[in-house]
Design an enzyme around this catalytic site. Structure first.
Site, PDB file in Angstrom:
ATOM      1  N   HIS A  11       0.858  -1.186   0.000  1.00  0.00           N
ATOM      2  CA  HIS A  11       0.000   0.000   0.000  1.00  0.00           C
ATOM      3  C   HIS A  11       0.893   1.234   0.000  1.00  0.00           C
ATOM      4  O   HIS A  11       2.092   1.137   0.199  1.00  0.00           O
ATOM      5  CB  HIS A  11      -0.897   0.028   1.256  1.00  0.00           C
ATOM      6  CG  HIS A  11      -1.857  -1.122   1.305  1.00  0.00           C
ATOM      7  ND1 HIS A  11      -3.032  -1.115   0.611  1.00  0.00           N
ATOM      8  CD2 HIS A  11      -1.796  -2.300   1.948  1.00  0.00           C
ATOM      9  CE1 HIS A  11      -3.664  -2.249   0.825  1.00  0.00           C
ATOM     10  NE2 HIS A  11      -2.936  -2.992   1.633  1.00  0.00           N
ATOM     11  N   ALA A  12       0.306   2.371  -0.193  1.00  0.00           N
ATOM     12  CA  ALA A  12       0.987   3.665  -0.120  1.00  0.00           C
ATOM     13  C   ALA A  12       2.243   3.675  -0.994  1.00  0.00           C
ATOM     14  O   ALA A  12       2.195   3.352  -2.161  1.00  0.00           O
ATOM     15  CB  ALA A  12       1.288   4.027   1.327  1.00  0.00           C
TER      16      ALA A  12
END
Length: 85
Positions: A15-16
């Site tokens: 993620h991110a």
């Protein structure tokens, strides 16, 4: 078709920032590249929304696949990103 199985080590999973780096690297390859949670449906590794939709968390195993000239090289790069702590 070449593939790599990788255990995701980052605390935030895929993620991110790790997801963005993963997608940017996949996008540079002139090949079709997919990623899937182990046993799951593969998605386009060049799509940030598709990669985030997998909800890959720390400790999950992903399968990255690519076909064509340079597949092993791009898979090695993507495996390093996915397995980075």
């Amino acid at each position: 078709m070449a593939e790599r199985q990788v255990t995701v080590e980052a605390e935030v999973g895929l993620h991110a920032r790790p997801a963005a780096t993963f997608v940017q690297t996949a996008t540079k390859a002139p090949l079709d590249v997919t990623v899937a949670k182990e046993g799951g449906r593969p998605v386009n590794a060049k799509s940030i929304l598709a990669v985030l939709s997998l909800d890959v968390r720390q400790g999950d195993t992903v399968v990255i696949k690519a076909e064509g000239e340079g597949a092993d090289e791009i898979l090695d790069q993507l495996a390093l990103i996915a397995s980075a702590p």
